[in-house]
Design a protein around this motif. Structure first.
Motif, PDB file in Angstrom:
ATOM      1  N   LEU A 126     -87.588  54.408   8.683  1.00  0.00           N
ATOM      2  CA  LEU A 126     -87.283  55.682   9.321  1.00  0.00           C
ATOM      3  C   LEU A 126     -88.559  56.277   9.909  1.00  0.00           C
ATOM      4  CD1 LEU A 126     -84.846  56.999   6.598  1.00  0.00           C
ATOM      5  CD2 LEU A 126     -84.227  56.516   8.973  1.00  0.00           C
ATOM      6  N   TYR A 127     -88.427  57.033  10.993  1.00  0.00           N
ATOM      7  CA  TYR A 127     -89.570  57.597  11.703  1.00  0.00           C
ATOM      8  C   TYR A 127     -90.410  58.511  10.805  1.00  0.00           C
ATOM      9  CZ  TYR A 127     -92.169  60.162  15.264  1.00  0.00           C
ATOM     10  OH  TYR A 127     -93.162  60.740  16.013  1.00  0.00           O
ATOM     11  N   ALA A 128     -89.743  59.346  10.024  1.00  0.00           N
ATOM     12  CA  ALA A 128     -90.444  60.324   9.189  1.00  0.00           C
ATOM     13  C   ALA A 128     -90.639  59.794   7.772  1.00  0.00           C
ATOM     14  CB  ALA A 128     -89.664  61.640   9.154  1.00  0.00           C
ATOM     15  N   GLU A 129     -91.872  59.868   7.288  1.00  0.00           N
ATOM     16  CA  GLU A 129     -92.193  59.412   5.934  1.00  0.00           C
ATOM     17  C   GLU A 129     -91.321  60.109   4.898  1.00  0.00           C
ATOM     18  OE1 GLU A 129     -96.132  58.977   3.061  1.00  0.00           O
ATOM     19  OE2 GLU A 129     -96.196  60.360   4.751  1.00  0.00           O
ATOM     20  N   GLN A 131     -88.316  61.231   5.234  1.00  0.00           N
ATOM     21  CA  GLN A 131     -86.951  60.724   5.257  1.00  0.00           C
ATOM     22  C   GLN A 131     -86.864  59.373   4.550  1.00  0.00           C
ATOM     23  OE1 GLN A 131     -84.884  60.976   9.018  1.00  0.00           O
ATOM     24  NE2 GLN A 131     -85.198  63.193   9.126  1.00  0.00           N
ATOM     25  N   ASN A 132     -87.905  58.560   4.664  1.00  0.00           N
ATOM     26  CA  ASN A 132     -87.959  57.306   3.893  1.00  0.00           C
ATOM     27  C   ASN A 132     -87.951  57.608   2.400  1.00  0.00           C
ATOM     28  OD1 ASN A 132     -88.110  55.123   5.872  1.00  0.00           O
ATOM     29  ND2 ASN A 132     -90.038  56.059   6.471  1.00  0.00           N
ATOM     30  N   TRP A 133     -88.729  58.608   1.987  1.00  0.00           N
ATOM     31  CA  TRP A 133     -88.771  59.011   0.581  1.00  0.00           C
ATOM     32  C   TRP A 133     -87.398  59.511   0.130  1.00  0.00           C
ATOM     33  CZ3 TRP A 133     -87.983  63.880  -1.589  1.00  0.00           C
ATOM     34  CH2 TRP A 133     -88.259  63.979  -2.956  1.00  0.00           C
ATOM     35  N   ALA A 134     -86.730  60.324   0.957  1.00  0.00           N
ATOM     36  CA  ALA A 134     -85.403  60.853   0.612  1.00  0.00           C
ATOM     37  C   ALA A 134     -84.398  59.718   0.432  1.00  0.00           C
ATOM     38  CB  ALA A 134     -84.919  61.826   1.678  1.00  0.00           C
ATOM     39  N   LEU A 135     -84.472  58.715   1.284  1.00  0.00           N
ATOM     40  CA  LEU A 135     -83.579  57.559   1.159  1.00  0.00           C
ATOM     41  C   LEU A 135     -83.810  56.843  -0.174  1.00  0.00           C
ATOM     42  CD1 LEU A 135     -81.373  55.896   2.595  1.00  0.00           C
ATOM     43  CD2 LEU A 135     -83.222  54.501   3.567  1.00  0.00           C
ATOM     44  N   GLU A 136     -85.057  56.741  -0.598  1.00  0.00           N
ATOM     45  CA  GLU A 136     -85.369  56.138  -1.903  1.00  0.00           C
ATOM     46  C   GLU A 136     -84.772  56.967  -3.041  1.00  0.00           C
ATOM     47  OE1 GLU A 136     -89.561  55.457  -2.495  1.00  0.00           O
ATOM     48  OE2 GLU A 136     -89.777  54.661  -0.467  1.00  0.00           O
ATOM     49  N   GLN A 137     -84.854  58.299  -2.935  1.00  0.00           N
ATOM     50  CA  GLN A 137     -84.294  59.165  -3.976  1.00  0.00           C
ATOM     51  C   GLN A 137     -82.778  58.985  -4.055  1.00  0.00           C
ATOM     52  OE1 GLN A 137     -86.748  60.485  -5.859  1.00  0.00           O
ATOM     53  NE2 GLN A 137     -87.856  59.401  -4.251  1.00  0.00           N
TER      54      GLN A 137
END
Length: 142
Positions: A126-129, A131-137
Motif C-alpha cells: 500500500l502507498y501509505a506506511e 495503511q500497511n500497518w493497519a492491514l497487519e492489525q
C-alpha cells in the motif's frame, strides 16, 4: 484499540486531515483502490460534519460505485510528514472492517479502480506506511 504514530513531529504548523478507511476481504482477497500513485485502502478524508461511517460510505460510492457495510473499528494511525504540495502534513486515519454489498451507481473519481488482491501479495504494497500497518492489525484479529 491499537493506535500508532509514524514520522517525527517537527516544530512547524501541520495541516491535520482526518480520514476513515475500510478493510474489505472477500474470498481471500482484499479490496484496494489502484491509482497512478499506487494502492490505497477504500476511504478518504472526512468532510466537515461527517462521521467516519458517512465518510466511508461516500468514498466507497465515489471510488467504486458500490455500497458497503461497516463492521468494527480495527485501529487508528497518524503520520507526521512533509508533503510536496501541502507542506507539513498530518493525516490521522481510522480503519474499520466491513464488506462491499454491490453496485449502487457509477464511480465518479477518475483514475480510481477497484482491485482485489491476495493478502500476501498486498502486504507492504500500500502507498501509505500507516495503511500497511493497519492491514497487519486487521490480519492479527481475523
Amino acid at each position: 484499540m491499537q493506535h500508532k504514530i509514524f514520522g517525527i513531529k517537527e516544530s512547524a504548523p501541520y495541516y491535520d486531515r482526518y480520514g476513515a478507511y475500510l478493510i474489505v476481504e472477500n474470498n481471500g482477497k482484499i479490496a484496494v483502490i489502484e491509482t497512478e500513485k499506487g494502492l490505497f485502502l477504500i476511504g478518504g478524508g472526512i468532510e466537515t460534519g461527517e462521521t467516519d461511517e458517512e465518510c466511508i460510505v461516500r468514498e466507497c460510492l465515489e471510488e467504486t460505485g458500490c455500497s458497503v457495510i461497516i463492521r468494527e473499528k480495527i485501529c487508528s494511525a497518524e503520520t507526521y510528514c512533509k508533503h510536496k504540495t501541502i507542506g507539513y502534513f498530518h493525516p490521522i486515519q481510522t480503519y474499520y472492517s466491513g464488506e462491499i454489498c454491490g453496485k449502487a451507481g457509477k464511480p465518479v473519481e477518475n483514475g480510481h479502480r477497484l482491485k482485489w488482491m491476495d493478502y500476501e501479495l498486498l502486504k507492504g504494497q500500500l502507498y501509505a506506511e500507516m495503511q500497511n500497518w493497519a492491514l497487519e492489525q486487521w490480519k492479527k484479529i481475523r
